[in-house]
Design an enzyme around this catalytic site. Structure first.
Site, PDB file in Angstrom:
ATOM      1  N   ASP A 174       6.449  19.425   8.152  1.00 38.87           N
ATOM      2  CA  ASP A 174       7.528  20.420   8.093  1.00 38.87           C
ATOM      3  C   ASP A 174       8.740  19.949   7.293  1.00 38.87           C
ATOM      4  OD1 ASP A 174       7.604  18.733  10.580  1.00 38.87           O
ATOM      5  OD2 ASP A 174       9.629  19.551  10.613  1.00 38.87           O
ATOM      6  N   ASP A 231       3.706   0.348  12.359  1.00 43.80           N
ATOM      7  CA  ASP A 231       2.407  -0.107  11.837  1.00 43.80           C
ATOM      8  C   ASP A 231       2.028  -1.495  12.335  1.00 43.80           C
ATOM      9  OD1 ASP A 231       2.834   1.450   8.561  1.00 43.80           O
ATOM     10  OD2 ASP A 231       2.354   2.260  10.534  1.00 43.80           O
ATOM     11  N   CYS A 267      -4.878   8.351   9.235  1.00 42.22           N
ATOM     12  CA  CYS A 267      -5.144   7.821  10.574  1.00 42.22           C
ATOM     13  C   CYS A 267      -4.816   8.843  11.665  1.00 42.22           C
ATOM     14  CB  CYS A 267      -4.306   6.565  10.801  1.00 42.22           C
ATOM     15  SG  CYS A 267      -4.800   5.221   9.709  1.00 42.22           S
ATOM     16  N   LYS A 302       0.846  -1.218   0.000  1.00 39.10           N
ATOM     17  CA  LYS A 302       0.000   0.000   0.000  1.00 39.10           C
ATOM     18  C   LYS A 302       0.871   1.255   0.000  1.00 39.10           C
ATOM     19  CE  LYS A 302      -1.762   1.901   4.057  1.00 39.10           C
ATOM     20  NZ  LYS A 302      -1.537   3.316   4.241  1.00 39.10           N
ATOM     21  N   ASN A 303       1.875   1.293   0.892  1.00 39.41           N
ATOM     22  CA  ASN A 303       2.624   2.541   1.062  1.00 39.41           C
ATOM     23  C   ASN A 303       3.631   2.792  -0.055  1.00 39.41           C
ATOM     24  OD1 ASN A 303       1.057   3.066   3.228  1.00 39.41           O
ATOM     25  ND2 ASN A 303       2.525   2.330   4.745  1.00 39.41           N
ATOM     26  N   ARG A 316       1.233  14.385  13.057  1.00 43.14           N
ATOM     27  CA  ARG A 316       1.624  14.118  11.666  1.00 43.14           C
ATOM     28  C   ARG A 316       1.947  15.403  10.890  1.00 43.14           C
ATOM     29  NH1 ARG A 316      -1.515   8.999   9.413  1.00 43.14           N
ATOM     30  NH2 ARG A 316       0.565   8.559   8.593  1.00 43.14           N
ATOM     31  N   ARG A 322      -8.980   0.386   3.870  1.00 42.07           N
ATOM     32  CA  ARG A 322      -7.997   1.287   3.265  1.00 42.07           C
ATOM     33  C   ARG A 322      -6.698   0.560   2.953  1.00 42.07           C
ATOM     34  NH1 ARG A 322      -6.321   5.877   6.744  1.00 42.07           N
ATOM     35  NH2 ARG A 322      -4.867   6.028   5.004  1.00 42.07           N
TER      36      ARG A 322
HETATM   37  C1  EPZ Z   1       4.200   6.620   6.521  1.00 42.33           C
HETATM   38  O1  EPZ Z   1       3.530   7.728   7.094  1.00 42.33           O
HETATM   39  C2  EPZ Z   1       3.155   5.535   6.427  1.00 42.33           C
HETATM   40  N1  EPZ Z   1       2.053   5.992   5.590  1.00 42.33           N
HETATM   41  C3  EPZ Z   1       2.624   5.199   7.817  1.00 42.33           C
HETATM   42  O2  EPZ Z   1       1.758   4.083   7.674  1.00 42.33           O
HETATM   43  C4  EPZ Z   1       3.797   4.781   8.706  1.00 42.33           C
HETATM   44  O3  EPZ Z   1       3.309   4.597  10.023  1.00 42.33           O
HETATM   45  C5  EPZ Z   1       4.875   5.863   8.703  1.00 42.33           C
HETATM   46  O4  EPZ Z   1       5.276   6.148   7.349  1.00 42.33           O
HETATM   47  C6  EPZ Z   1       6.105   5.441   9.503  1.00 42.33           C
HETATM   48  O5  EPZ Z   1       6.640   4.272   8.954  1.00 42.33           O
HETATM   49  C7  EPZ Z   1       2.245   6.004   4.253  1.00 42.33           C
HETATM   50  O6  EPZ Z   1       3.305   5.644   3.760  1.00 42.33           O
HETATM   51  C8  EPZ Z   1       1.089   6.470   3.425  1.00 42.33           C
HETATM   52  P1  EPZ Z   1       6.620   9.743   8.560  1.00 42.33           P
HETATM   53  P2  EPZ Z   1       4.256   9.182   7.090  1.00 42.33           P
HETATM   54  O7  EPZ Z   1       6.659  10.973   7.739  1.00 42.33           O
HETATM   55  O8  EPZ Z   1       4.988   9.341   5.822  1.00 42.33           O
HETATM   56  C9  EPZ Z   1       7.469  12.797  12.096  1.00 42.33           C
HETATM   57  C10 EPZ Z   1      -0.193   2.868   7.772  1.00 42.33           C
HETATM   58  O9  EPZ Z   1      -0.733   2.335   8.737  1.00 42.33           O
HETATM   59  N2  EPZ Z   1       7.501  13.762  10.991  1.00 42.33           N
HETATM   60  O10 EPZ Z   1       7.747   8.767   8.485  1.00 42.33           O
HETATM   61  O11 EPZ Z   1       3.265  10.186   7.482  1.00 42.33           O
HETATM   62  C11 EPZ Z   1       6.015  12.469  12.397  1.00 42.33           C
HETATM   63  O12 EPZ Z   1       5.568  13.236  13.445  1.00 42.33           O
HETATM   64  C12 EPZ Z   1       0.363   4.258   7.929  1.00 42.33           C
HETATM   65  O13 EPZ Z   1       0.008   2.347   6.644  1.00 42.33           O
HETATM   66  C13 EPZ Z   1       7.867  15.077  11.245  1.00 42.33           C
HETATM   67  O14 EPZ Z   1       8.179  15.450  12.376  1.00 42.33           O
HETATM   68  O15 EPZ Z   1       5.290   8.942   8.275  1.00 42.33           O
HETATM   69  C14 EPZ Z   1       6.002  11.026  12.790  1.00 42.33           C
HETATM   70  O16 EPZ Z   1       6.085  10.951  14.204  1.00 42.33           O
HETATM   71  C15 EPZ Z   1       0.069   4.858   9.287  1.00 42.33           C
HETATM   72  N3  EPZ Z   1       7.867  15.975  10.224  1.00 42.33           N
HETATM   73  C16 EPZ Z   1       7.259  10.453  12.214  1.00 42.33           C
HETATM   74  O17 EPZ Z   1       8.047  11.540  11.690  1.00 42.33           O
HETATM   75  C17 EPZ Z   1       7.509  15.602   8.938  1.00 42.33           C
HETATM   76  O18 EPZ Z   1       7.537  16.458   8.029  1.00 42.33           O
HETATM   77  C18 EPZ Z   1       6.937   9.469  11.115  1.00 42.33           C
HETATM   78  O19 EPZ Z   1       6.360  10.184  10.065  1.00 42.33           O
HETATM   79  C19 EPZ Z   1       7.144  14.257   8.711  1.00 42.33           C
HETATM   80  C20 EPZ Z   1       7.152  13.363   9.746  1.00 42.33           C
END
Ligand code: EPZ
Length: 428
Positions: free
Chosen positions: A125, A313, A117, A22-23, A122, A405
């Site tokens: 920045d 996840d 979710c 999916k991702n 989320r 989803r």
């Molecule tokens: C992706 O989300 C996945 N979603 C999430 O899966 C997964 O949990 C996550 O990566 C971590 O592996 C998709 O790929 C569509 P991140 P994403 O940016 O990209 C912080 C599922 O169940 N952060 O790696 O949103 C943020 O706060 C979903 O399939 C910043 O601070 O994850 C978070 O704590 C849920 N600033 C951490 O990094 C930013 O600009 C992880 O976020 C971006 C993120």
């Protein structure tokens, strides 16, 4: 709103196949608009998030033909430069990849901020930081992200955290920038590598994906001489991990096909620490995992980390499994500040869980009882299914649109293994 009815206590035996990731899909599909030609994409999961991205791409003018339920032919010749603000955008997180793709293709983008979710704040920045480093001006007006660049120029970008979304979004813009881009502290998840490989299949040069330093050395435009790009997605690491945990939780012997063992090692280690047994085998055609388990696991400790650590996840499905583990298990959720919304639902079934900030202490109990449960997010839904498989009696799980989803036909796959689960459709 449909719901699942699950009668627990049945052991699982048999073989299932894992769907595409999916991702990876939600990053690769928007990336296709960067290619001037046709893209044939295979091993696409038939899930709600993919259908929503395809809906948005069709609104943009892409012609998308389903060859099978898991493969499509995309022709982006008539894609228009337009604002991505349709209601379907709010229903998922990954709509923000259209910002990187549109910025790359048109040097500007106007995208409604994503939904997804409710597991934490989320922020985006790091996405914004990367776009600005490439020469774009970014502003947020209400819930609309606006990005504009005279010209995209390659840059040295060091992320403050290995954000999956930011790494992918910056790659989508940087493959159209003049000059080299280096992304340091990049996310290393398998789906990041899959998006990078797809960009390379379209003619870009993205190196180092899967490590913490990604180099984009040549922009896409100079290379896309091909007129048809063919790509097959990797199998879904999180779906495979979910089924590995479900097999250990219900007990029995389950074969899981269409996997990449490297992606699943940390999950196999965690499951084997509870006393279940995981083997990775190869029949000469493909790899598969074999999980054999009795019902009662031993307690263990789980700490979620960016890849190659234990995936956040799978924290929720693993917690469901550990509610019956003898002794006390500890789960530390390092990625999200609010990813324990499934706990009250597990407590309804008799689970004993104490939460302190990002730490959950799970005291094993001798049984769970079926209950009426509500999924709060995608992976919480998967956790409730696992708990229901382990429980005595009947459980009903509502809000299963969250589960739709990210899991393709999860009830059918579980039924094929002997689970007593059925979907009750409610005509809205
Ligand atoms: C992706 O989300 C996945 N979603 C999430 O899966 C997964 O949990 C996550 O990566 C971590 O592996 C998709 O790929 C569509 P991140 P994403 O940016 O990209 C912080 C599922 O169940 N952060 O790696 O949103 C943020 O706060 C979903 O399939 C910043 O601070 O994850 C978070 O704590 C849920 N600033 C951490 O990094 C930013 O600009 C992880 O976020 C971006 C993120």
């Amino acid at each position: 709103m449909d719901y699942y009815v699950v009668n627990g206590g049945k052991r699982l035996n048999g073989t299932i196949r894992i769907s595409g990731a999916k991702n990876a899909a939600v990053g690769i599909l928007p990336a296709a608009i960067l290619f001037s030609g046709k893209c044939y994409i295979d091993n696409l999961p038939d899930i709600e998030d993919v259908r929503r991205v395809i809906e948005i791409m069709k609104e943009m003018g892409a012609s998308i033909e389903y060859i099978t339920s898991n493969s499509i032919l995309i022709d982006t010749t008539n894609v228009k430069d337009m604002d991505i603000v349709s209601p379907s955008v709010r229903k998922m997180r990954a709509s923000y990849y259209f910002a990187g793709a549109m910025l790359g293709k048109y040097s500007h983008a106007c995208v409604m901020l994503p939904g997804g979710c409710e597991i934490g704040e989320r922020p985006i920045d790091q996405h914004i930081y990367g776009f600005e480093a490439l020469g774009a001006k970014v502003k947020i007006e209400g819930n609309i992200l606006k990005v504009e660049a005279e010209k995209l120029t390659g840059a040295n970008i060091r992320l403050k955290c290995p954000s999956v979304g930011a790494t992918i979004n910056i790659m989508l813009a940087a493959v159209c920038a003049e000059g080299q881009t280096i992304i340091r502290n990049a996310a290393r998840e398998p789906h990041v590598v899959d998006v990078a490989n797809f960009l390379n299949a379209m003619g870009a040069r993205v190196k180092g994906a899967g490590t913490d330093t990604i180099r984009i050395t040549v922009p896409l435009s100079k290379h896309s001489s091909e007129k048809v790009c063919r790509y097959s997605l990797i199998p879904d690491q999180i779906e495979a991990g979910t089924f590995m945990i479900a097999a250990a939780a219900a007990g029995g012997e389950v074969i899981i096909r269409n996997i990449i063992p490297t992606h699943l090692k940390v999950i196999a280690d965690a499951i084997m620490n509870t006393g279940a047994y995981v083997e990775f085998l190869d029949d000469g055609n493909e790899f598969f995992a074999k999980i054999t388990a009795s019902m009662y696991p031993a307690s263990t400790m789980i700490t979620t980390e960016p890849y190659p650590g234990f995936p956040t996840d799978l924290q929720q499905p693993m917690m469901a499994y550990l509610t019956l583990a003898k002794g006390k298990s500890m789960i530390i959720e390092n990625i999200y500040e609010n990813r324990f919304n499934h706990v009250p639902q597990l407590e309804k079934m008799g689970a004993k869980i104490k939460i302190n900030d990002r730490i959950a202490l799970v005291e094993g109990t001798d049984k769970l009882k079926g209950a009426d449960l509500e999924a709060s997010d995608l992976r919480a839904g998967a956790a409730l299914i696992i708990a229901a498989l382990m429980a005595d009696g009947e459980s009903r799980i509502s809000n299963i649109h969250y589960i739709d989803r990210g899991y393709e036909k999860i009830d059918e796959k579980l039924r094929s293994l002997g689970a007593d689960i059925k979907r009750v459709e409610i005509k809205d």
